[in-house]
Design a protein around this motif. Sequence first.
Motif, PDB file in Angstrom:
ATOM      1  N   LEU A  19       0.869  -1.186   0.000  1.00 23.09           N
ATOM      2  CA  LEU A  19       0.000   0.000   0.000  1.00 23.09           C
ATOM      3  C   LEU A  19       0.902   1.232   0.000  1.00 23.09           C
ATOM      4  CD1 LEU A  19      -2.404  -1.043   2.940  1.00 23.09           C
ATOM      5  CD2 LEU A  19      -2.702  -1.531   0.509  1.00 23.09           C
ATOM      6  N   LYS A  20       0.788   2.053  -1.038  1.00 17.96           N
ATOM      7  CA  LYS A  20       1.633   3.255  -1.102  1.00 17.96           C
ATOM      8  C   LYS A  20       0.786   4.511  -0.971  1.00 17.96           C
ATOM      9  CE  LYS A  20       3.420   6.848  -3.428  1.00 17.96           C
ATOM     10  NZ  LYS A  20       2.890   7.798  -4.442  1.00 17.96           N
ATOM     11  N   PHE A  21       1.199   5.399  -0.095  1.00 21.46           N
ATOM     12  CA  PHE A  21       0.453   6.639   0.130  1.00 21.46           C
ATOM     13  C   PHE A  21       1.306   7.846  -0.241  1.00 21.46           C
ATOM     14  CE2 PHE A  21      -1.269   3.360   2.854  1.00 21.46           C
ATOM     15  CZ  PHE A  21      -2.619   3.439   2.537  1.00 21.46           C
ATOM     16  N   ARG A  31      11.965  12.177  -8.801  1.00 23.53           N
ATOM     17  CA  ARG A  31      10.617  12.625  -8.436  1.00 23.53           C
ATOM     18  C   ARG A  31       9.565  11.538  -8.705  1.00 23.53           C
ATOM     19  NH1 ARG A  31      10.004  17.851  -6.155  1.00 23.53           N
ATOM     20  NH2 ARG A  31      11.997  17.806  -5.090  1.00 23.53           N
ATOM     21  N   GLY A  32       8.642  11.351  -7.775  1.00 28.21           N
ATOM     22  CA  GLY A  32       7.618  10.317  -7.957  1.00 28.21           C
ATOM     23  C   GLY A  32       8.133   8.924  -7.609  1.00 28.21           C
ATOM     24  N   GLY A  33       9.357   8.887  -7.048  1.00 28.92           N
ATOM     25  CA  GLY A  33      10.039   7.611  -6.821  1.00 28.92           C
ATOM     26  C   GLY A  33       9.425   6.702  -5.768  1.00 28.92           C
ATOM     27  N   SER A  34       8.484   7.210  -4.954  1.00 32.58           N
ATOM     28  CA  SER A  34       7.849   6.321  -3.975  1.00 32.58           C
ATOM     29  C   SER A  34       7.015   5.252  -4.661  1.00 32.58           C
ATOM     30  CB  SER A  34       6.942   7.118  -3.026  1.00 32.58           C
ATOM     31  OG  SER A  34       7.713   8.000  -2.268  1.00 32.58           O
ATOM     32  N   ASP A  35       6.468   5.583  -5.835  1.00 30.76           N
ATOM     33  CA  ASP A  35       5.735   4.578  -6.610  1.00 30.76           C
ATOM     34  C   ASP A  35       6.684   3.434  -6.968  1.00 30.76           C
ATOM     35  OD1 ASP A  35       3.618   6.364  -6.576  1.00 30.76           O
ATOM     36  OD2 ASP A  35       4.031   7.150  -8.580  1.00 30.76           O
ATOM     37  N   THR A  36       7.920   3.809  -7.300  1.00 28.55           N
ATOM     38  CA  THR A  36       8.925   2.800  -7.648  1.00 28.55           C
ATOM     39  C   THR A  36       9.244   1.935  -6.436  1.00 28.55           C
ATOM     40  OG1 THR A  36       9.807   4.362  -9.238  1.00 28.55           O
ATOM     41  CG2 THR A  36      11.204   2.501  -8.705  1.00 28.55           C
ATOM     42  N   ALA A  64       2.055  12.489 -17.431  1.00 34.00           N
ATOM     43  CA  ALA A  64       1.009  12.283 -16.408  1.00 34.00           C
ATOM     44  C   ALA A  64       1.703  11.887 -15.108  1.00 34.00           C
ATOM     45  CB  ALA A  64       0.039  11.194 -16.847  1.00 34.00           C
ATOM     46  N   LYS A  65       1.461  12.675 -14.089  1.00 33.38           N
ATOM     47  CA  LYS A  65       2.230  12.530 -12.861  1.00 33.38           C
ATOM     48  C   LYS A  65       1.747  11.356 -12.009  1.00 33.38           C
ATOM     49  CE  LYS A  65       3.537  15.712  -9.280  1.00 33.38           C
ATOM     50  NZ  LYS A  65       2.847  16.604  -8.361  1.00 33.38           N
ATOM     51  N   VAL A  66       0.570  10.847 -12.331  1.00 35.30           N
ATOM     52  CA  VAL A  66      -0.153   9.994 -11.380  1.00 35.30           C
ATOM     53  C   VAL A  66       0.604   8.729 -10.972  1.00 35.30           C
ATOM     54  CG1 VAL A  66      -1.588   8.989 -13.224  1.00 35.30           C
ATOM     55  CG2 VAL A  66      -2.439   9.022 -10.877  1.00 35.30           C
TER      56      VAL A  66
HETATM   57 MG    MG Z   1       3.432  10.705  -7.163  1.00 36.75          MG
END
Ligand code: MG
Length: 393
Positions: free
Chosen positions: A6-8, A155-160, A213-215
């Motif tokens: 689960l990523k927040f 940037r956005g690396g938590s998704d990774t 798209a940043k999502v």
């Molecule tokens: Mg993000």
Amino acid sequence: MKKVILKFGGTSVATNENRKKIVNIIKKTINNGEFPIVVVSAIGRGGDNYSTDTLLGLISEKYKKNNKIGTDFLMCCGEFISTVVLSSCLYDNEIDSIPLTGGQAGLITDNVYGNAKAIKYDNNLINKFINKNIIPIVAGFQGINEELFFTTFGRGGSDTTACLLGYTLDATRVEIYTDVDGVMTADPRIVPSAKLVSKLSYNEIFQLAEMGAKVVHPKAVLVAKQKNIKVYVKNTMKDNIGTIISNESSNKPVVSITSMSNRVQIIINKKDNKNEYYNILDIIAKNKISLDLISIFADRQIFTISLEDREKFVELAHNYNIKFNIKDNCSKISLIGEGMKGIPGVMSKIYSTLVKNNIEVLQTSDSHMSIWCLVDDNDKDLAIKVLHEAFIV
Ligand code: MG
Ligand code: ADP
């Protein structure tokens, strides 16, 4: 027990109210008989108190440029804080958890500070907690290299981080919680009437993410794809199914529209460049400037570069005596859908829609699942709105 990641994101951990929602999502996962492994981003966005941007404001530009180790170290701090804050919320709800850095969670990376890649996993420590039913709360966006320095994924690396943990821990799925209902047909900040996309393929979301798209972060999608791990994108504040990302395509000619600003168009005419005309692309590549939307004609070459590379390009052109025309402030609009393959008339409909709305099309290009158009930055939002109207509504 089945493991679920689960990523927040930053806004999801930003307030007490939101963190209560997170606690409920974690409880629900446990009640379903699944074991949650949680990944968090730094609290808030932009100038918020503990956000990564705020932390970066504490050090000088010169330091950032010349001290990659220190800068990545600082960039990890926002996530340290949010792991403990969430762990404390869980503690108050009598749920056992342990805050872990990315490195403690086993993500070993290369030495590319600011844009690191995982090269190895060491699940020993995280598995010790999982085996004791203690929920790991992992700091997103970071790892550790073999020299034991902190590194970050960009940037956005938590998704990774979420997808890497899903990969190495063999999770049944990854759930990415954010501040929108899922992947939408366009950025809802530009098109408020954008609709939820119920499903799309790894390839489609990768193209969307790469094109702005940043999502979801594009690197994250590639990791999930390797083991066919389903990725769900959901709203933290709502109990909705969201978007399912898997091998199954949307089958739509256009599933979503996105854009990227800060593009610079360069036009090089043969008549102005007698000597170097055929070597120009080679010279640029050797100097590590990345090119996009490349169109080569007998009498001219057209391509775009990022604003970041503008100064470097101008200097290079000066050194090699390359004459060029430049158009600043461009945006690249991308229409993506695996179902566009073999459907005639998509490009002509895009072109006529833009022309009808007095939007000048500076350049176009296409591949099997994407069509790209370059427009002036000032036309970007209108272009997305009218294309959304024409292809999705
Ligand atoms: Mg993000
Ligand atoms: P988080 O902090 O949760 O990781 P991000 O800001 O990285 O959130 O990503 C969510 C944002 O992405 C949304 O607020 C939305 O404005 C933006 N966005 C851009 N394009 C899309 C799209 N096609 N679908 C959904 N959101 C999008």
